[in-house]
Design an enzyme around this catalytic site. Structure first.
Site, PDB file in Angstrom:
ATOM      1  CG  LEU A   1      -2.633   2.930 -12.697  1.00  0.00           C
ATOM      2  CD1 LEU A   1      -2.459   3.859 -13.974  1.00  0.00           C
ATOM      3  CD2 LEU A   1      -2.491   3.378 -11.371  1.00  0.00           C
ATOM      4  CG  HIS A   2      -8.530   1.150  -9.058  1.00  0.00           C
ATOM      5  ND1 HIS A   2      -9.023   2.359  -8.582  1.00  0.00           N
ATOM      6  CD2 HIS A   2      -7.553   0.446  -7.957  1.00  0.00           C
ATOM      7  CE1 HIS A   2      -8.246   2.478  -7.243  1.00  0.00           C
ATOM      8  NE2 HIS A   2      -7.503   1.486  -7.123  1.00  0.00           N
TER       9      HIS A   2
ATOM     10  CG  HIS B   1      -5.091   4.184  -9.229  1.00  0.00           C
ATOM     11  ND1 HIS B   1      -5.264   2.975  -9.152  1.00  0.00           N
ATOM     12  CD2 HIS B   1      -4.433   4.484  -7.979  1.00  0.00           C
ATOM     13  CE1 HIS B   1      -4.821   2.366  -8.367  1.00  0.00           C
ATOM     14  NE2 HIS B   1      -4.014   3.301  -7.507  1.00  0.00           N
TER      15      HIS B   1
ATOM     16  CD  GLN C   1       3.655   1.640   0.447  1.00  0.00           C
ATOM     17  OE1 GLN C   1       4.173   2.659   0.102  1.00  0.00           O
ATOM     18  NE2 GLN C   1       2.110   1.538   0.299  1.00  0.00           N
TER      19      GLN C   1
ATOM     20  CG  ASP D   1      -5.316   4.101   0.742  1.00  0.00           C
ATOM     21  OD1 ASP D   1      -5.382   2.899   1.473  1.00  0.00           O
ATOM     22  OD2 ASP D   1      -5.082   4.245  -0.413  1.00  0.00           O
TER      23      ASP D   1
ATOM     24  CB  SER E   1      -4.344  -2.425  -6.550  1.00  0.00           C
ATOM     25  OG  SER E   1      -4.394  -1.080  -7.176  1.00  0.00           O
ATOM     26  NE  ARG E   2      -2.824  -5.088  -0.369  1.00  0.00           N
ATOM     27  CZ  ARG E   2      -2.138  -3.938   0.037  1.00  0.00           C
ATOM     28  NH1 ARG E   2      -2.844  -2.706   0.121  1.00  0.00           N
ATOM     29  NH2 ARG E   2      -1.033  -3.966   0.327  1.00  0.00           N
TER      30      ARG E   2
HETATM   31  O1  PAF Z   1      -1.537   4.734  -1.883  1.00  0.00           O
HETATM   32  C1  PAF Z   1      -0.442   4.028  -2.611  1.00  0.00           C
HETATM   33  O2  PAF Z   1      -0.626   3.579  -3.600  1.00  0.00           O
HETATM   34  C2  PAF Z   1       0.685   3.963  -1.962  1.00  0.00           C
HETATM   35  O3  PAF Z   1       0.892   3.861  -0.352  1.00  0.00           O
HETATM   36  C3  PAF Z   1       1.626   5.406  -2.308  1.00  0.00           C
HETATM   37  C4  PAF Z   1       1.130   6.813  -1.984  1.00  0.00           C
HETATM   38  C5  PAF Z   1       2.037   5.236  -3.880  1.00  0.00           C
HETATM   39  C6  PAF Z   1       3.246   4.984  -1.730  1.00  0.00           C
HETATM   40  O4  PAF Z   1       3.770   3.759  -2.171  1.00  0.00           O
END
Ligand code: PAF
Length: 293
Positions: free
Chosen positions: A33-34, A37, A61, A154, A190-191
Site C-alpha cells: 500500500l502507498h 491506496h 490478472q 488505472d 506499488s511497482r
Molecule cells: O488495482 C489493483 O490493485 C487490482 O487490479 C485489483 C483491482 C485489486 C484487482 O486485483
C-alpha cells in the site's frame, strides 16, 4: 494504534460485517500500500460506517511472463499503514489465501466487452482485464459492498469495473478517485518500488508527456495525431524507455479519436529498465480554432 482486524476467510469476514449496519465501503488492492491506496481508504471511511480493504495478489490478472512472483507482498506493513489511519474497528482487512477467492472447482471467468474491455491494456496484456474483472466480481460477491473505490491511475480498469458493476451488481456504486502523485508528478504505484534511482528520476517523463498533450489541447490543438506527437517527443528523450502505447481516446468508452471534440483521456504505458508503468490524464478540448485539426 489499533490495527484493523485481519480476516483470512470470506465467511469469517461476512460474520464480522453482519454484526454492523449495512453500508460497507470496499477498497480492493493487491497490497504494498502507498499514499494512493490510503487516499481511497480515507475517502471510503468518510462515506461508510465500515470499510473493508482487501489485499490479494490476484494470479489470474498476470501473464505468464509478468511479475506475479516478484510483486511486493508486505502484509504486516500494510496492516500498520491502515492502522495509522486511526479508524479502529471501522476498518477490516481481508487478506485471503488464493483458495478462499478461487475455491476448488471455481470455473467462472468474466470478460467485459467494448473498447474499454479490449483496447490498450487488453492488447498489451492479454487476459489481464478479464483477470481483473473476474477477481473484482468475485470480491464484490464476497464482500457485498454498497460502494467500491478505485484509483483513476488505472483508468481503463476503472471503466471496466464500472461497466461490470452496472451489468452484474446493480446498486453498487463504483467511485473513481484522483491519482495521487509524488512531488515530481510520478503517479504513485506499488511497482514504483522496482525502480532504481536513475529509473525513478526518468519515470516522471510519463506524467510530463501527458502534461505536454494536455497543454497543447488547452492551447487549442484538436488533432490527436499532433497531440500524440507532442507527448511522444517528451518520451523519446528518455534513455532506456520504451513506449508501449500513448493513446488519446474517448473518456467514457476508450474508443479511439482522431479529433479532440469531446472529453478525452490520454493514456500511456511505458517500460523503463524492465518496469512497466502506466499513467493517464483527462484532456478537455480547448477553445482554440477547430480548423487546426
Ligand atoms: O488495482 C489493483 O490493485 C487490482 O487490479 C485489483 C483491482 C485489486 C484487482 O486485483
Amino acid at each position: 494504534m489499533t490495527l484493523p482486524a485481519l480476516h483470512r476467510r470470506a465467511a469469517e469476514l461476512g460474520r464480522a460485517l453482519a454484526r454492523g449496519s449495512a453500508g460497507t465501503g470496499f477498497v480492493p488492492t493487491m497490497g504494498a500500500l502507498h499514499g494512493g491506496h490510503l487516499s481511497l481508504v480515507a475517502r471510503a471511511l468518510r462515506a461508510h460506517e465500515r470499510v473493508v480493504v482487501s489485499v490479494f495478489v490476484n494470479p489470474t490478472q498476470f501473464g505468464p511472463r509478468e511479475d506475479f512472483g516478484a510483486y511486493p507482498r508486505a502484509l504486516a506493513g500494510d496492516r500498520r499503514l491502515l492502522g495509522s489511519l486511526g479508524a479502529g474497528r471501522r476498518l477490516l482487512l481481508y487478506a485471503p489465501e488464493a483458495s478462499d477467492v478461487y475455491p476448488a472447482g471455481f470455473a467462472t471467468a468474466v470478460a467485459v466487452g467494448g473498447a474499454a474491455g479490449i483496447r490498450l491494456e487488453g492488447e498489451f496484456r492479454p487476459g489481464h482485464l478479464a483477470g481483473v474483472a473476474t477477481v473484482v466480481a468475485r470480491l464484490f460477491a464476497l464482500v457485498r459492498p454498497r460502494a467500491a473505490y478505485f484509483g483513476l491511475k488505472d483508468y481503463q480498469q476503472y471503466l471496466v469495473v464500472r461497466r461490470l458493476a452496472r451489468d452484474l451488481f446493480p446498486g453498487l456504486r463504483v467511485v473513481g478517485c484522483p491519482t495521487v502523485r509524488e512531488d515530481d508528478g510520478l503517479a504513485m504505484s506499488s511497482r514504483n518500488r522496482y525502480l532504481d534511482p536513475v529509473a525513478r528520476m526518468r519515470a516522471v517523463a510519463l506524467n510530463r508527456s501527458l502534461l505536454a498533450a494536455a497543454e497543447a489541447a488547452r492551447g487549442g490543438e484538436r488533432s490527436v495525431r499532433r497531440l500524440r506527437r507532442a507527448a511522444l517527443k517528451v518520451l523519446s528523450r528518455v534513455p532506456g524507455l520504451t513506449v508501449q502505447y500513448f493513446d488519446i481516446a474517448d473518456a467514457r468508452t476508450l474508443e479511439p479519436l482522431r479529433i479532440l471534440d469531446r472529453p478525452a483521456r490520454a493514456l500511456t504505458a511505458c517500460v523503463l529498465k524492465g518496469t512497466r508503468l502506466i499513467d493517464n490524464l483527462a484532456l478537455e478540448p480547448g477553445k482554440g480554432d477547430a480548423r487546426r485539426a
